[in-house]
Design an enzyme around this catalytic site. Structure first.
Site, short mmCIF file in Angstrom:
data_model
loop_
_atom_site.label_atom_id
_atom_site.label_comp_id
_atom_site.label_asym_id
_atom_site.label_seq_id
_atom_site.Cartn_x
_atom_site.Cartn_y
_atom_site.Cartn_z
CE LYS A 20 -15.40 50.48 -2.60
NZ LYS A 20 -15.02 49.84 -3.83
CD GLU A 178 -12.91 43.51 -0.62
OE1 GLU A 178 -14.13 43.66 -0.49
OE2 GLU A 178 -12.13 44.46 -0.75
C1 PEP Z 1 -15.09 46.81 -1.83
O1 PEP Z 1 -14.73 47.89 -2.26
O2 PEP Z 1 -14.56 46.35 -0.82
C2 PEP Z 1 -16.13 46.10 -2.56
C3 PEP Z 1 -16.29 44.83 -2.31
O3 PEP Z 1 -16.85 46.83 -3.47
P1 PEP Z 1 -18.14 46.31 -4.29
O4 PEP Z 1 -19.06 45.64 -3.30
O5 PEP Z 1 -18.74 47.55 -4.87
O6 PEP Z 1 -17.65 45.35 -5.32
#
Ligand code: PEP
Length: 266
Positions: A20, A178
Site C-alpha cells: 500500500k 478479499e
Molecule cells: C490487502 O490490503 O490486500 C490486505 C489483505 O490487507 P491485510 O492483510 O492487512 O488485511
C-alpha cells in the site's frame, strides 16, 4: 528447509505482498535485503513470491531482486497508453520499470477512490495488452455478507470485471478474493468461508470459459493473513495463495507466510 516432494496443489501457490502507501526506497531495499537472506535458508522456487511497492520504489525493488525468484507488482495502473492524464501511470510504463503483475480493483481503490467495475474492466484489458498479469480483486462488504448478498456481489464483480475478455486473456490473470470486512481488521475469513467463495468464483470461470481455464486461474485469499493462519487457508483446494497487507510490511513475518505455504507442498 528444502522442498523435495511433489506439490499436492494443482496450481503453483502465489504469495503477494501489498505494501500500500508504505515504504520509502531505502525501506523497500532493506526489506528486499532481509528477505533475500531469509530466502537463502528456504527454497522458494515452488511458490511465486511477489512484492507490490508504491510506484516510487518499483524500479529500485525490481533492480534489487535481479534474477531472484521474486517478482514485482504495481498496486494500480491507468488504462490509457499515454497522454494528458496527470498523475496516472500506464501498463507499458510499469512493465518498463520491471513489473510483471499489477493489482487491479483493490477494495481500497473501489471504496476510497470510486473505482467502478467498468473502469476495472478497462484496467484489466490494458494490463493484459501490456503483458502484465492482473491480480484482480473482488470481495463483499460486511453489510452485503450480513444481507446474504455475497454470491450476487462476487458474481457481479467477476462478470463485469472480465466482461468481453477471451479465454486466453482470462488464463493470464490471478483473482484475489478479499472480503472487505477482513482487510486490515485482524478478522480473517475462516478457511471454510473463504473456500466457499473461491469454489464459487471457480465455478463462474468454468461456466464462462470452460474447465481448463477455470483450473488454471489462481485464486488468492486476502484479509488479515498472518504466519499463524496462512497454512490452514492454503490447505483448501481452491485457495492458491494469499494477498497480504499488514503482515507483509516486515520481512520476518512475510517470509514466515511464504514458508507457511510449504506445509501444503509436502
Ligand atoms: C490487502 O490490503 O490486500 C490486505 C489483505 O490487507 P491485510 O492483510 O492487512 O488485511
Amino acid at each position: 528447509m528444502k522442498i523435495s516432494s511433489m506439490s499436492k496443489k494443482l496450481r503453483k501457490p502465489a504469495i503477494v505482498a501489498n505494501w500500500k502507501m508504505n515504504k520509502t526506497i531505502s525501506d523497500a531495499l532493506q526489506f528486499v535485503d532481509e528477505c533475500r537472506k531469509m530466502f537463502k535458508e528456504i527454497s522458494v522456487d515452488r511458490v511465486d513470491v511477489v512484492l507490490s511497492p508504491p510506484y516510487t520504489a518499483i524500479k529500485a525493488v525490481s533492480d534489487a531482486i535481479g534474477n531472484d525468484n521474486i517478482a514485482v507488482a504495481a498496486q494500480n495502473l491507468y488504462w490509457e497508453e499515454k497522454g494528458a492524464f496527470t498523475g496516472e501511470v500506464s501498463a507499458s510504463m510499469l512493465a518498463d520499470s520491471g513489473c510483471k503483475f499489477v493489482i487491479i480493483g483493490h477494495s481500497e481503490r473501489r471504496h476510497q477512490f470510486g473505482e467502478t467495475d467498468e473502469g476495472i474492466n478497462k484496467k484489466i484489458r490494458s494490463a493484459i495488452h501490456g503483458n502484465l498479469s492482473p491480480i484482480f480483486c473482488v470481495g463483499e462488504t460486511l453489510q452485503q455478507r450480513e444481507h446474504d448478498e455475497t454470491f450476487k456481489v462476487i458474481r457481479d464483480q467477476v462478470e463485469k470485471g472480465l466482461d468481453g475478455l477471451s479465454e486466453e486473456a482470462v488464463s493470464t490473470l490471478l483473482i484475489a478474493y478479499e472480503p472487505v470486512w477482513a482487510i486490515g481488521t485482524g478478522k480473517n475469513a475462516t478457511p471454510e468461508q473463504a473456500e466457499e467463495v473461491h469454489g464459487f468464483i471457480r465455478s463462474i470461470l468454468r461456466e464462462t470459459y470452460g474447465r481448463s481455464v477455470s483450473e488454471t486461474v489462481r485464486i488468492l485469499y486476502g484479509g488479515s493473513v498472518t504466519p499463524e493462519n496462512v497454512s490452514n487457508l492454503i490447505k483448501e483446494h481452491n485457495i492458491d495463495g494469499a494477498l497480504v497487507g499488514g503482515a507483509s510490511l516486515k520481512a520476518d513475518s512475510f517470509v514466515k507466510i511464504v514458508a507457511g505455504t510449504f506445509d501444503i507442498l509436502k
